[in-house]
Design a protein around this motif. Structure first.
Motif, PDB file in Angstrom:
ATOM      1  N   ILE A 112      39.268  61.596  62.851  1.00 34.65           N
ATOM      2  CA  ILE A 112      37.877  61.422  62.450  1.00 34.65           C
ATOM      3  C   ILE A 112      37.193  60.369  63.331  1.00 34.65           C
ATOM      4  N   ALA A 113      37.920  59.313  63.671  1.00 33.83           N
ATOM      5  CA  ALA A 113      37.349  58.263  64.521  1.00 33.83           C
ATOM      6  C   ALA A 113      36.916  58.815  65.876  1.00 33.83           C
ATOM      7  N   THR A 114      37.662  59.790  66.412  1.00 33.35           N
ATOM      8  CA  THR A 114      37.297  60.363  67.706  1.00 33.35           C
ATOM      9  C   THR A 114      36.011  61.169  67.631  1.00 33.35           C
ATOM     10  N   LYS A 115      35.546  61.484  66.415  1.00 32.80           N
ATOM     11  CA  LYS A 115      34.304  62.224  66.243  1.00 32.80           C
ATOM     12  C   LYS A 115      33.088  61.301  66.106  1.00 32.80           C
ATOM     13  N   PHE A 116      33.326  60.009  66.067  1.00 31.77           N
ATOM     14  CA  PHE A 116      32.228  59.055  65.942  1.00 31.77           C
ATOM     15  C   PHE A 116      32.163  58.063  67.098  1.00 31.77           C
ATOM     16  N   PHE A 117      33.291  57.870  67.777  1.00 32.01           N
ATOM     17  CA  PHE A 117      33.322  56.876  68.844  1.00 32.01           C
ATOM     18  C   PHE A 117      34.043  57.450  70.061  1.00 32.01           C
ATOM     19  N   PRO A 118      33.554  57.160  71.272  1.00 34.58           N
ATOM     20  CA  PRO A 118      34.252  57.652  72.481  1.00 34.58           C
ATOM     21  C   PRO A 118      35.628  57.026  72.585  1.00 34.58           C
ATOM     22  N   ILE A 119      36.621  57.841  72.819  1.00 29.58           N
ATOM     23  CA  ILE A 119      38.004  57.382  72.812  1.00 29.58           C
ATOM     24  C   ILE A 119      38.404  56.784  74.148  1.00 29.58           C
ATOM     25  N   VAL A 120      37.560  56.951  75.159  1.00 27.00           N
ATOM     26  CA  VAL A 120      37.715  56.285  76.456  1.00 27.00           C
ATOM     27  C   VAL A 120      36.449  55.482  76.699  1.00 27.00           C
ATOM     28  N   SER A 121      36.596  54.252  77.157  1.00 23.95           N
ATOM     29  CA  SER A 121      35.452  53.368  77.350  1.00 23.95           C
ATOM     30  C   SER A 121      34.577  53.844  78.505  1.00 23.95           C
ATOM     31  N   ILE A 122      33.357  54.231  78.194  1.00 19.23           N
ATOM     32  CA  ILE A 122      32.450  54.759  79.211  1.00 19.23           C
ATOM     33  C   ILE A 122      32.018  53.661  80.171  1.00 19.23           C
ATOM     34  N   TRP A 123      31.594  52.527  79.628  1.00 18.61           N
ATOM     35  CA  TRP A 123      31.080  51.474  80.503  1.00 18.61           C
ATOM     36  C   TRP A 123      32.169  50.885  81.386  1.00 18.61           C
ATOM     37  N   GLU A 124      33.410  50.874  80.913  1.00 22.69           N
ATOM     38  CA  GLU A 124      34.494  50.368  81.748  1.00 22.69           C
ATOM     39  C   GLU A 124      34.821  51.334  82.879  1.00 22.69           C
ATOM     40  N   MET A 125      34.687  52.640  82.622  1.00 22.29           N
ATOM     41  CA  MET A 125      34.866  53.609  83.693  1.00 22.29           C
ATOM     42  C   MET A 125      33.803  53.403  84.774  1.00 22.29           C
ATOM     43  N   LYS A 126      32.570  53.219  84.339  1.00 24.33           N
ATOM     44  CA  LYS A 126      31.463  53.010  85.281  1.00 24.33           C
ATOM     45  C   LYS A 126      31.655  51.715  86.055  1.00 24.33           C
ATOM     46  N   GLU A 127      32.031  50.669  85.365  1.00 24.34           N
ATOM     47  CA  GLU A 127      32.256  49.380  86.022  1.00 24.34           C
ATOM     48  C   GLU A 127      33.396  49.476  87.022  1.00 24.34           C
ATOM     49  N   GLY A 128      34.453  50.216  86.667  1.00 21.33           N
ATOM     50  CA  GLY A 128      35.587  50.370  87.569  1.00 21.33           C
ATOM     51  C   GLY A 128      35.182  51.012  88.877  1.00 21.33           C
ATOM     52  N   ARG A 129      34.316  52.038  88.808  1.00 22.37           N
ATOM     53  CA  ARG A 129      33.883  52.717  90.027  1.00 22.37           C
ATOM     54  C   ARG A 129      32.925  51.863  90.849  1.00 22.37           C
ATOM     55  N   GLU A 130      32.033  51.146  90.178  1.00 20.06           N
ATOM     56  CA  GLU A 130      30.965  50.437  90.890  1.00 20.06           C
ATOM     57  C   GLU A 130      31.388  49.063  91.406  1.00 20.06           C
ATOM     58  N   GLN A 131      32.285  48.382  90.680  1.00 19.54           N
ATOM     59  CA  GLN A 131      32.592  46.999  91.032  1.00 19.54           C
ATOM     60  C   GLN A 131      34.065  46.750  91.323  1.00 19.54           C
ATOM     61  N   SER A 132      34.947  47.329  90.535  1.00 21.05           N
ATOM     62  CA  SER A 132      36.347  46.926  90.579  1.00 21.05           C
ATOM     63  C   SER A 132      37.043  47.300  91.872  1.00 21.05           C
ATOM     64  N   VAL A 133      36.630  48.392  92.509  1.00 20.32           N
ATOM     65  CA  VAL A 133      37.272  48.775  93.770  1.00 20.32           C
ATOM     66  C   VAL A 133      37.105  47.661  94.792  1.00 20.32           C
ATOM     67  N   HIS A 134      35.885  47.118  94.869  1.00 25.80           N
ATOM     68  CA  HIS A 134      35.639  46.007  95.792  1.00 25.80           C
ATOM     69  C   HIS A 134      36.351  44.739  95.324  1.00 25.80           C
ATOM     70  N   GLU A 135      36.315  44.463  94.014  1.00 18.69           N
ATOM     71  CA  GLU A 135      36.935  43.250  93.491  1.00 18.69           C
ATOM     72  C   GLU A 135      38.439  43.246  93.719  1.00 18.69           C
ATOM     73  N   VAL A 136      39.063  44.407  93.561  1.00 23.33           N
ATOM     74  CA  VAL A 136      40.513  44.487  93.780  1.00 23.33           C
ATOM     75  C   VAL A 136      40.838  44.232  95.253  1.00 23.33           C
ATOM     76  N   ALA A 137      40.025  44.778  96.145  1.00 24.88           N
ATOM     77  CA  ALA A 137      40.255  44.545  97.576  1.00 24.88           C
ATOM     78  C   ALA A 137      40.150  43.057  97.905  1.00 24.88           C
ATOM     79  N   VAL A 138      39.146  42.393  97.338  1.00 23.41           N
ATOM     80  CA  VAL A 138      38.980  40.954  97.568  1.00 23.41           C
ATOM     81  C   VAL A 138      40.147  40.185  96.971  1.00 23.41           C
ATOM     82  N   ARG A 139      40.586  40.581  95.763  1.00 18.37           N
ATOM     83  CA  ARG A 139      41.681  39.884  95.098  1.00 18.37           C
ATOM     84  C   ARG A 139      42.985  40.037  95.881  1.00 18.37           C
TER      85      ARG A 139
END
Length: 455
Positions: free
Chosen positions: A412-439
């Motif tokens: 039932i919870a999967t019918k009310f809330f996204p089971i994968v974090s949308i904003w974290e997916m977006k952040e991973g594509r936009e920022q984390s690739v560069h941040e990981v390279a720097v790290r």
């Protein structure tokens, strides 16, 4: 799905379309599964009604076995609850980027299963109305009071830890208008994803990730102490605190993997739960199967060398006596199967990890059985006839109802809330690739100049 909702969904970015579709599209298979689980849950509630009406005499509980399946389930479900909060928090703190797809589903497991674990001692009470006596007549020396306090704090912290990172996704659902706008407007608490709000959100998540780790560790440590602080054979051991924490993480990893496989298949999330996720989680399962064997071997080795008569009665009852079948089935499920499968890279796949995880979940339930029952029916004093315990249909029905209730609530919870974090997916594509390279560049030594090499 109504045409207006379909149009709104189609206007969203691809990630949001895929991850929000389960909220508005429900197949017949979902309703069939929910109906079956609901029926099992109702049967379990009926069994509990009979237990309350007729008393614990309708169960298999007896002297000297006062606990049985209910306390086994209590320890088991609280252990499974470590799936989300502890594992997710450790992965966040360590900046493991591959966590982004799995943290939300794991955190839901924590919050939902924790409630089902917490009610098990209430079910075990012949007089549920006496529940609050542990608070009204509290004794600071009682591990039971520590248990109530730690689980209450853990549930509160885990719920906050689930809710706070979900706020940006709730705002996305609110703005999309695909479902109950008023409901998501209330939950999103005015979030607009401004740079200031995002920075504040990530700061809070970072603090929570650190705070919940010691809370989660304390919970299962205290549950281990409930056993260890008695003088019962094979319970009175200093190893029980870390042993229980390790077992909780072990069963939690297995629960996450089962959820990942089911969600991947049910909602078409192959692009989010990828082979690399199963490979990494399979490695963790392999590591903890080895840790489980080490702790179990250490526990039984020290009991064997001590050779205390009461300890040895329980020891041999497990290895070669009436509890030999659940004991060796535990070893098979917790060690032999996961070690055999997860040590091979070709088996760290959705199918391979699913088989290993199911074996671990069954094995860890049997581990709790082997802790609770053999010791209870073999007390320290030598009885003319040993105690016995076999669960009644009432206990088994309540057990089935509890499992069905958890799975149904998760669905039932999967019918009310996204089971994968949308904003974290977006952040991973936009920022984390560069941040990981720097790290990574920061981990490496500075490149040597030509003159330094020549010297």
């Amino acid at each position: 799905m109504r045409s207006d909702i379909a149009a709104k969904l189609a206007s969203l970015p691809p990630d949001e379309q895929v991850l929000l579709r389960p909220l508005v599209v429900t197949t017949s298979r979902f309703y069939i599964a929910a109906a079956i689980l609901g029926g099992i849950l109702l049967w379990g509630l009926f069994a509990y009604y009979l237990q309350v009406h007729k008393g614990l005499g309708g169960t298999g509980l007896n002297r000297p076995e006062y606990w049985g399946i209910y306390i086994i389930d209590f320890v088991f479900f609280i252990g499974i609850s470590h799936a989300g909060t502890l594992i997710s928090a450790i992965l966040r703190v360590s900046k493991a980027e591959w966590r982004r797809s799995i943290t939300r589903s794991a955190e839901f497991i924590t919050v939902l299963v924790l409630g089902f674990g917490a009610i098990q001692p209430i079910i075990d009470l012949g007089r549920p109305d006496r529940l609050f006596n542990v608070i009204f007549h509290a004794h600071l020396r009682s591990p039971l009071l520590w248990d109530v306090t730690s689980i209450g704090l853990y549930f509160t912290a885990s719920t906050i830890y689930l809710y706070i990172p979900m706020i940006p996704d709730l705002a996305i659902i609110r703005d999309s208008g695909i479902k109950a706008t008023w409901f998501y407007t209330f939950l999103a608490i005015g979030y607009q994803d401004t740079p200031t709000q995002r920075a504040r959100l990530e700061r809070i998540i970072g603090v929570l990730a650190i705070v919940v780790i010691p809370i989660a560790i304390s919970v299962h440590t205290i549950i281990g102490w409930i056993f260890a602080m008695t003088l019962r054979p094979m319970w009175h051991s200093t190893i029980f605190g870390p042993y229980f924490v390790m077992g909780a993480i072990f069963s939690g990893i297995a629960a996450i993997l089962i959820a990942m496989v089911v969600l991947r298949r049910a909602y078409g999330l192959e692009n989010y739960f990828k082979p690399i996720h199963f490979d990494y989680m399979g490695r963790l399962l392999l590591l903890f199967s080895l840790l489980w064997f080490y702790f179990t071997f250490a526990e039984y080795l020290t009991a064997f060398y001590g050779a205390e008569p009461a300890e040895m009665r329980t020891f041999w009852a497990k290895l070669t006596g009436p509890f030999a079948v659940p004991f060796w089935a535990m070893v098979l499920g917790c060690f032999v199967i996961p070690l055999g499968l997860m040590s091979q890279k070709s088996m760290r796949t959705p199918r391979g990890t699913l088989i290993a995880s199911i074996a671990v979940v069954i094995g860890m339930w049997l581990e709790r059985y082997n802790i609770v029952v053999p010791t209870s029916v073999n007390p320290r004093w030598d009885m003319e006839s040993l105690g016995h315990y076999f669960p009644s249909w009432v206990e088994l029905s309540i057990l089935a109802g509890t499992f069905a209730g958890f799975i149904l609530l998760y669905m039932i919870a999967t019918k009310f809330f996204p089971i994968v974090s949308i904003w974290e997916m977006k952040e991973g594509r936009e920022q984390s690739v560069h941040e990981v390279a720097v790290r990574v560049a920061g981990y490496l030594p500075e490149p040597l100049v030509a003159s330094a090499r020549s010297e």
